[in-house]
Scaffold this motif. Sequence first.
Motif, PDB file in Angstrom:
ATOM      1  N   THR A  63       0.891  -1.187  -0.025  1.00  0.00           N
ATOM      2  CA  THR A  63       0.083   0.251   0.071  1.00  0.00           C
ATOM      3  C   THR A  63       0.971   1.264   0.009  1.00  0.00           C
ATOM      4  O   THR A  63       0.492   2.317  -0.748  1.00  0.00           O
ATOM      5  CB  THR A  63      -0.803  -0.081   1.296  1.00  0.00           C
ATOM      6  N   ALA A  64       2.003   1.264   0.745  1.00  0.00           N
ATOM      7  CA  ALA A  64       2.825   2.424   0.613  1.00  0.00           C
ATOM      8  C   ALA A  64       3.666   2.521  -0.672  1.00  0.00           C
ATOM      9  O   ALA A  64       3.778   3.731  -0.961  1.00  0.00           O
ATOM     10  CB  ALA A  64       3.942   1.968   1.865  1.00  0.00           C
ATOM     11  N   ILE A  65       3.787   1.567  -1.349  1.00  0.00           N
ATOM     12  CA  ILE A  65       4.315   1.723  -2.492  1.00  0.00           C
ATOM     13  C   ILE A  65       3.275   2.672  -3.405  1.00  0.00           C
ATOM     14  O   ILE A  65       3.621   3.479  -4.371  1.00  0.00           O
ATOM     15  CB  ILE A  65       4.859   0.469  -3.249  1.00  0.00           C
ATOM     16  N   ALA A  66       2.051   2.089  -3.484  1.00  0.00           N
ATOM     17  CA  ALA A  66       1.081   2.931  -4.248  1.00  0.00           C
ATOM     18  C   ALA A  66       0.836   4.079  -3.811  1.00  0.00           C
ATOM     19  O   ALA A  66       0.890   4.912  -4.671  1.00  0.00           O
ATOM     20  CB  ALA A  66      -0.219   1.927  -4.048  1.00  0.00           C
ATOM     21  N   GLU A  67       0.814   4.404  -2.499  1.00  0.00           N
ATOM     22  CA  GLU A  67       0.739   5.724  -1.955  1.00  0.00           C
ATOM     23  C   GLU A  67       1.780   6.824  -2.711  1.00  0.00           C
ATOM     24  O   GLU A  67       1.699   7.857  -2.927  1.00  0.00           O
ATOM     25  CB  GLU A  67       0.572   5.766  -0.452  1.00  0.00           C
ATOM     26  N   ALA A  68       3.051   6.203  -2.592  1.00  0.00           N
ATOM     27  CA  ALA A  68       4.116   6.915  -3.040  1.00  0.00           C
ATOM     28  C   ALA A  68       3.829   7.401  -4.391  1.00  0.00           C
ATOM     29  O   ALA A  68       4.097   8.365  -4.955  1.00  0.00           O
ATOM     30  CB  ALA A  68       5.410   6.160  -2.875  1.00  0.00           C
ATOM     31  N   GLY A  69       3.353   6.316  -5.274  1.00  0.00           N
ATOM     32  CA  GLY A  69       2.883   6.573  -6.784  1.00  0.00           C
ATOM     33  C   GLY A  69       2.104   7.799  -6.855  1.00  0.00           C
ATOM     34  O   GLY A  69       1.987   8.491  -7.875  1.00  0.00           O
TER      35      GLY A  69
END
Length: 274
Positions: free
Chosen positions: A227-233
Motif C-alpha cells: 500500500t505504501a508503494i502505491a501511495e508513493a506513486g
Amino acid sequence: MLAFRADKTLLASRSENLLQRLLLIRADPYPTHFQVTRRSVLGGERHAVPKSSEKQSLQAMEYLMKRREFLTGASALVLFQSPRPVSAQTTIPDLLAPGPLPEKSFGNLDAPVTIIEYASLTCPHCRAFHIDTWPAIKEKYVDTGKVRFIMREFPFDPRASAGFMLARCAGDDKWYATIDVLYRSQDRWARVSDPTTALKSVMGMTGMTGDAVETCLKDQSLLEKITAIAEAGKGFGVDSTPSFFINGKMQKGALTLEKFSEIIDPLVAAAKKP
C-alpha cells in the motif's frame, strides 16, 4: 520517505480475518480504463467509473459503497501523510528513492534510460501490456543494456493487493513467474465469485500450497508495504494504470512498442554524445 500511522489495536484484533476482508470486493467490473482521483478516501482510492447506462451507474454506486465499507473496517486501512502535490517536479532521484520493499527491476543499473511502471494485476490494460508489449521492450532495449525497467505495485482493489502479496511471498526466484501467471490467468481469479479458491488454484501452478496462500494473505506488514508503494506513486501523480516514468517523465496507458521507441531512441542517442 513516506511515514504512516496505524491503529495497532484494530490491526491486531482483526488480523485473523485479513484474508476474507482482502478478497471481499471483486475487482473493478469496468475494464475500459482503471483510474482514480487524486484524493484518497480513508487510505484507499476513489474510482472514476465510466458513465454508460443507468444500470451501470447503480452497479457503480453499490460497488463504491461496498468498497468504502471495506476500507472503513479492513486492517489494510493505513493513514499516510499527504503525498506531494501533483504539480511538484518529479525527479529521477525522487522516483528511485528506496521504498519499503526491494525493487523488482530488469536490465543494467547504468542504462541510459530508466523506465518505472506502476501497474495493477487486475487491470486489463496492464495485462495487455505485459503480454503483448513488454517482451518486445525487454528484447529490444532491456537485454541490450539501453533500458533499466522497474515494475512497481499499484493495486486498485483488494484482489490486486492479494496478487502482489502472493508474488512477494513466492520468493525472489519465483516473483516474476508469479506475476506472469497472475496476468495470464486474470479472468480466472480477478472477477470470480470465489477468489480464495481461484487464487489457490492459480498459485498451485507456482508450487505454493493453499495453506501458504492463506498465510501470505494474513501478512499485515506486507500489505502495508505494498500500500505504501502505491501511495508513493500517487504522490508522483499516478492515477491510472499502467503508468510509466521514462527518465522521470510520465506516460499514461499501455503504450505500443512504436510509441516507446519514439521516446527511448532519442534518449539513448543523446546519452552517446560526448
